[in-house]
Design an enzyme around this catalytic site. Sequence first.
Site, PDB file in Angstrom:
ATOM      1  N   GLU B 209      25.309  56.045  84.136  1.00 51.45           N
ATOM      2  CA  GLU B 209      24.737  56.247  82.806  1.00 51.45           C
ATOM      3  C   GLU B 209      23.649  57.321  82.839  1.00 51.45           C
ATOM      4  O   GLU B 209      22.968  57.557  81.845  1.00 51.45           O
ATOM      5  CB  GLU B 209      24.159  54.921  82.293  1.00 51.45           C
ATOM      6  CG  GLU B 209      25.196  53.988  81.702  1.00 51.45           C
ATOM      7  CD  GLU B 209      26.287  53.578  82.677  1.00 51.45           C
ATOM      8  OE1 GLU B 209      25.940  53.106  83.782  1.00 51.45           O
ATOM      9  OE2 GLU B 209      27.467  53.738  82.358  1.00 51.45           O
ATOM     10  N   ASN B 293      32.565  55.157  85.767  1.00 49.65           N
ATOM     11  CA  ASN B 293      32.853  55.975  84.588  1.00 49.65           C
ATOM     12  C   ASN B 293      32.378  57.419  84.753  1.00 49.65           C
ATOM     13  O   ASN B 293      31.413  57.676  85.439  1.00 49.65           O
ATOM     14  CB  ASN B 293      32.173  55.369  83.356  1.00 49.65           C
ATOM     15  CG  ASN B 293      30.660  55.323  83.498  1.00 49.65           C
ATOM     16  OD1 ASN B 293      30.141  54.550  84.289  1.00 49.65           O
ATOM     17  ND2 ASN B 293      29.959  56.163  82.768  1.00 49.65           N
ATOM     18  N   ASP B 335      33.660  54.045  78.881  1.00 54.99           N
ATOM     19  CA  ASP B 335      32.869  53.501  79.980  1.00 54.99           C
ATOM     20  C   ASP B 335      33.658  52.456  80.759  1.00 54.99           C
ATOM     21  O   ASP B 335      33.117  51.443  81.174  1.00 54.99           O
ATOM     22  CB  ASP B 335      31.543  52.894  79.484  1.00 54.99           C
ATOM     23  CG  ASP B 335      30.715  52.292  80.605  1.00 54.99           C
ATOM     24  OD1 ASP B 335      30.675  52.893  81.692  1.00 54.99           O
ATOM     25  OD2 ASP B 335      30.122  51.216  80.424  1.00 54.99           O
TER      26      ASP B 335
END
Lengths: 174, 609
Positions: B209, B293, B335
């Site tokens: 992230e 991801n 994701d």
Amino acid sequence: MSSPCRASLILLAFILLAGCDREKRGMTHEPKPETMAFVPSGDPRASDYENNAFQMSQGQRLFMWMNCVGCHAHGGGGMGPPLMDDKWRYGGRMEDIVYTILNGRPNGMPPFKGRLTEQQAWQLASYVRSLSAQPRQDVLYSRSDEMSITEPATLKERNAIMNEPPAPGHGPGK
Amino acid sequence: MRSRPSVRSRATFLAAAACILLPLPASQIHAAANGARPAPAATAPEDGQWTMPSKDYASTRYSGLDQINRQNVARLKLTLSWDTGSRKGQEAPPLVVGSTMYLTMPFPNNIIAIDLAAKPRPAVKWVFRPNPRPMSQGVACCDVVNRGAVYANGRLFFNTLDGQVIALDAASGKAVWRTQVGNIMKGETITMSPLVAEGKVIVGDSGGEFGVRGWLMALDAASGKVAWKAFHTGPDKDVLIGPDFHPYYAADRGKDLGVHSWPADAWKIGGGTAWGWVSYDPQLKMIFYGTGNPGPWNPEQRPGDNKWTTGVFARDIATGRARWFYQSTPHDLYDHDDINEQILLDMPVRGQMRQVLVRPARNGYLYVIDRKSGQVYSADPYGYINSASGVDLRTGRLIPVPSKAPQEGRVVRNIGPTASGAKDWNPGAFSPRTGLIYLPHENLCMDEGVMEANYISGTPYLGADAKMYAGPGGNRGFLTAWDPVRRKAAWKIREDLPLWSPALATGGDVVFYGTMDGWFKAIDALTGKLLWRAKLDSGIIGQPITYRGPDGRQYVALVSGVGGWAGAIVSGPLDPGDPSAALGFVNAVRDLPKRTQAGGRLYVFALPR
């Protein structure tokens, strides 16, 4: 009436009707007043930024652009603490928030000095304070930049600020 | 979902199968009625210990201990409870080696050794405090969790949130070596549990992230020196792709795909971390693990397949050289980190025995993949999916549903599964007695809107807002008993809350798992019938284990402590007034703060003497 004309009228009516069917969105936000004693800002710049609609809306844009939203979401928090609740870890006055944004804090808040001007930090702080429903109604942005999953700030019920003198020994969280 | 009658007939069949198996000693691994068994080289005879989170290299989470069984589990009683002092998400299991139990804590990642044989009651032997940098808390995507230490050859190996790998002397609790491998200033943290095999400690990073460039590395278990490091984006030489790389599908073949399947330079901040589970086949000398991801979440900023993110790698453990890769989710839209467990099984596929790995992926499909070739034998939905219509087994490619693709400027409603997937990190357990995999998972959908994300080093690189809620049926979780050979669910248990705790299967045909509101449950491995449950002080996202104590009795242990991505609303605490909090998960569990509280307590259960 010719048939293409009738068809286009029907089409127009259909478009108008479809336009009426607006999506319903749940209103979930319950703003909270600050329950801890509110310490008025000692910095004269604070009111310039807090009581100015332009500055606050600039802060709202920066909140997305600078990835504040990635950690604090739209006030509810995530990797970072919520900003819409009644708790301030490092002080909730404008100058405390500006200090936090520019210099960071030891438990994970990164410093944005060098990435933001001081003016932008004040703009951001003005928006951050608006998340816990403190600013004047006529200053608030009328729409959200986000994915429309919270209600517009101007529709929120405002609660009175508890404006009591600070307890002894209570100071800014620097 | 299965209808009732078929559940019953299946249960009868399995019960009959189990009766045939019962006379055999529990420590011996035999194929179950459906012909599935754990990879023999990747399991060891039952010794009553629990030395690594996944129990064995095959990642079965199965213990052959059978003192506690489906007939007597209802009499299970608490024998020990101890507050660890932690109030953050507890995803790590207790380990038991000999007569010592080792607990791994969330940040600040303390390791606690408990002498189980101490009189009159178990007592703390030592505590190791690694003191990771507090700043690391700010770059930990989903609570400050840790998924556990590993014991091997007298040492404990574990990772800290601020990117250190540490080896301790298990007897004294003194550090033997510590190596800094992650850089929190770039957003690299480590939450995964290492895999220790062949003198190597295998470690990967978190930070998908934050626009990090994901990697997996091997450290020398003796010295802590880095033996090899493989990136998951960029040129082949960085990914350790060479002449011995033979992916099964054409889409994964070609030079420097880790560069060419991205817009210019986007691979440098493209994610593809490895924060989940690694399995190891000692016969093939190959490790298997998934990649996370691609970054940012907003897919419009990274046209292309984004290799080598959201797929599974097979690598040689000694050199790290890639042997094959399969991208389960090319150009990930949601994701769908592919870091979930791979359970190594030998089982019949279309009538022929195959060496396979079984992976319930975040995208909702349960893949059966050949361990040697990387060929996908099957990919079946085990949860609700409306974002893809299937997997083309000829090309290996996921078939996305275009109307569910996020686009800038519009909000896509009702996407299933969510960003957290049909199942997230919490692994299932495989019982060689029933041949079933017990999968604790989620049943959620989400709304998502994407916008352009700016890359700022050390800050989130997402460009997405999400809001999650219960999926079809209204229940937010399932415990699914999956038959990998028959390729369907034998039965399912509906759970109100999303399941975020792994499962444990035992030789007594009992399966244990926990719920986020603090119910620790024992169910019948054959039928799914609830046999016993206990309410704990805090919600459960931790890994239950079982072991033989110094007194010869079988114990079941677990550490409570709600948190993680799913429970961050409590451990944060976060504000449910904002549905997008915790990347949208808060909205799905708004009721959780009323049903449990933050905590961290060791619980040990056993049958009365």
